[in-house]
Scaffold this motif. Structure first.
Motif, PDB file in Angstrom:
ATOM      1  N   THR A  43      19.131   0.150   7.405  1.00 34.75           N
ATOM      2  CA  THR A  43      19.285  -1.096   6.654  1.00 34.75           C
ATOM      3  C   THR A  43      19.178  -2.322   7.555  1.00 34.75           C
ATOM      4  O   THR A  43      19.012  -3.434   7.062  1.00 34.75           O
ATOM      5  CB  THR A  43      20.643  -1.132   5.927  1.00 34.75           C
ATOM      6  OG1 THR A  43      21.687  -0.955   6.879  1.00 34.75           O
ATOM      7  CG2 THR A  43      20.721  -0.054   4.870  1.00 34.75           C
ATOM      8  N   ARG A  67      13.483  -4.761  -0.139  1.00 31.83           N
ATOM      9  CA  ARG A  67      14.930  -4.666   0.078  1.00 31.83           C
ATOM     10  C   ARG A  67      15.384  -3.287  -0.365  1.00 31.83           C
ATOM     11  O   ARG A  67      15.085  -2.859  -1.474  1.00 31.83           O
ATOM     12  CB  ARG A  67      15.672  -5.729  -0.721  1.00 31.83           C
ATOM     13  CG  ARG A  67      15.370  -7.132  -0.269  1.00 31.83           C
ATOM     14  CD  ARG A  67      16.179  -8.123  -1.046  1.00 31.83           C
ATOM     15  NE  ARG A  67      15.625  -9.451  -0.851  1.00 31.83           N
ATOM     16  CZ  ARG A  67      15.882 -10.473  -1.643  1.00 31.83           C
ATOM     17  NH1 ARG A  67      16.686 -10.317  -2.681  1.00 31.83           N
ATOM     18  NH2 ARG A  67      15.352 -11.641  -1.409  1.00 31.83           N
ATOM     19  N   TRP A  68      16.110  -2.616   0.507  1.00 31.21           N
ATOM     20  CA  TRP A  68      16.622  -1.275   0.241  1.00 31.21           C
ATOM     21  C   TRP A  68      18.108  -1.364  -0.084  1.00 31.21           C
ATOM     22  O   TRP A  68      18.828  -2.177   0.487  1.00 31.21           O
ATOM     23  CB  TRP A  68      16.413  -0.383   1.457  1.00 31.21           C
ATOM     24  CG  TRP A  68      14.985  -0.246   1.865  1.00 31.21           C
ATOM     25  CD1 TRP A  68      14.246  -1.156   2.562  1.00 31.21           C
ATOM     26  CD2 TRP A  68      14.114   0.847   1.587  1.00 31.21           C
ATOM     27  NE1 TRP A  68      12.966  -0.677   2.743  1.00 31.21           N
ATOM     28  CE2 TRP A  68      12.861   0.543   2.152  1.00 31.21           C
ATOM     29  CE3 TRP A  68      14.279   2.061   0.925  1.00 31.21           C
ATOM     30  CZ2 TRP A  68      11.786   1.407   2.082  1.00 31.21           C
ATOM     31  CZ3 TRP A  68      13.197   2.923   0.856  1.00 31.21           C
ATOM     32  CH2 TRP A  68      11.965   2.597   1.416  1.00 31.21           C
ATOM     33  N   THR A  69      18.571  -0.513  -0.977  1.00 28.39           N
ATOM     34  CA  THR A  69      19.973  -0.465  -1.362  1.00 28.39           C
ATOM     35  C   THR A  69      20.477   0.962  -1.168  1.00 28.39           C
ATOM     36  O   THR A  69      20.425   1.777  -2.087  1.00 28.39           O
ATOM     37  CB  THR A  69      20.146  -0.892  -2.843  1.00 28.39           C
ATOM     38  OG1 THR A  69      19.459  -2.116  -3.048  1.00 28.39           O
ATOM     39  CG2 THR A  69      21.614  -1.063  -3.188  1.00 28.39           C
ATOM     40  N   LEU A  85      17.673   5.044   5.923  1.00 27.59           N
ATOM     41  CA  LEU A  85      16.933   5.025   4.672  1.00 27.59           C
ATOM     42  C   LEU A  85      16.326   6.389   4.414  1.00 27.59           C
ATOM     43  O   LEU A  85      15.759   7.015   5.310  1.00 27.59           O
ATOM     44  CB  LEU A  85      15.836   3.957   4.721  1.00 27.59           C
ATOM     45  CG  LEU A  85      16.335   2.541   4.996  1.00 27.59           C
ATOM     46  CD1 LEU A  85      15.154   1.576   5.038  1.00 27.59           C
ATOM     47  CD2 LEU A  85      17.357   2.110   3.969  1.00 27.59           C
TER      48      LEU A  85
END
Length: 118
Positions: A43, A67-69, A85
């Protein structure tokens, strides 16, 4: 429980319109943890998109970032405390606006590099 294949510097990722997603590995866990010599994506990394042809009403509105969550709490898979990720991690591509444009496509992550947290 989070599970999936680790995303790393050798992964082929694109925006939903075919633009190429590039990552800049931040100094830290992802830079130190490697798979076949490629840094693991975390992240802390920045993801930009180049070559997106998307337009709305004839006006260019290309994807410019991702954008990664990642999973939160105990389900997060981490390297030195930073969430990594996975190809199953929720993510969204955005225009410069920033307008959500759809999820990225993780087309190639080496199999056999799977992880799960319990």
């Amino acid at each position: 429980m989070a599970s999936g294949n680790l995303v790393h510097g050798g992964a082929v990722i694109s925006c939903p319109h075919g633009g190429r997603v590039l990552s800049t590995t931040a100094a830290g866990a992802g830079a130190r943890v490697r798979i076949d010599g490629a840094p693991v994506a975390t992240t802390a990394d920045l993801f930009t998109v180049s070559g997106c042809p998307h337009s709305v009403g004839g006006r260019p509105q290309p994807c410019t970032s991702v954008r990664w969550t990642p999973a939160a709490g105990e389900d997060a898979v981490r390297a030195d405390g930073v969430p990594v990720l996975l190809d199953t991690t929720a993510a969204m591509c955005f225009s410069a606006g920033p307008v959500p444009q759809g999820p990225p496509v993780v087309a190639s992550v080496q199999q056999g590099q799977g992880v799960s947290s319990r």
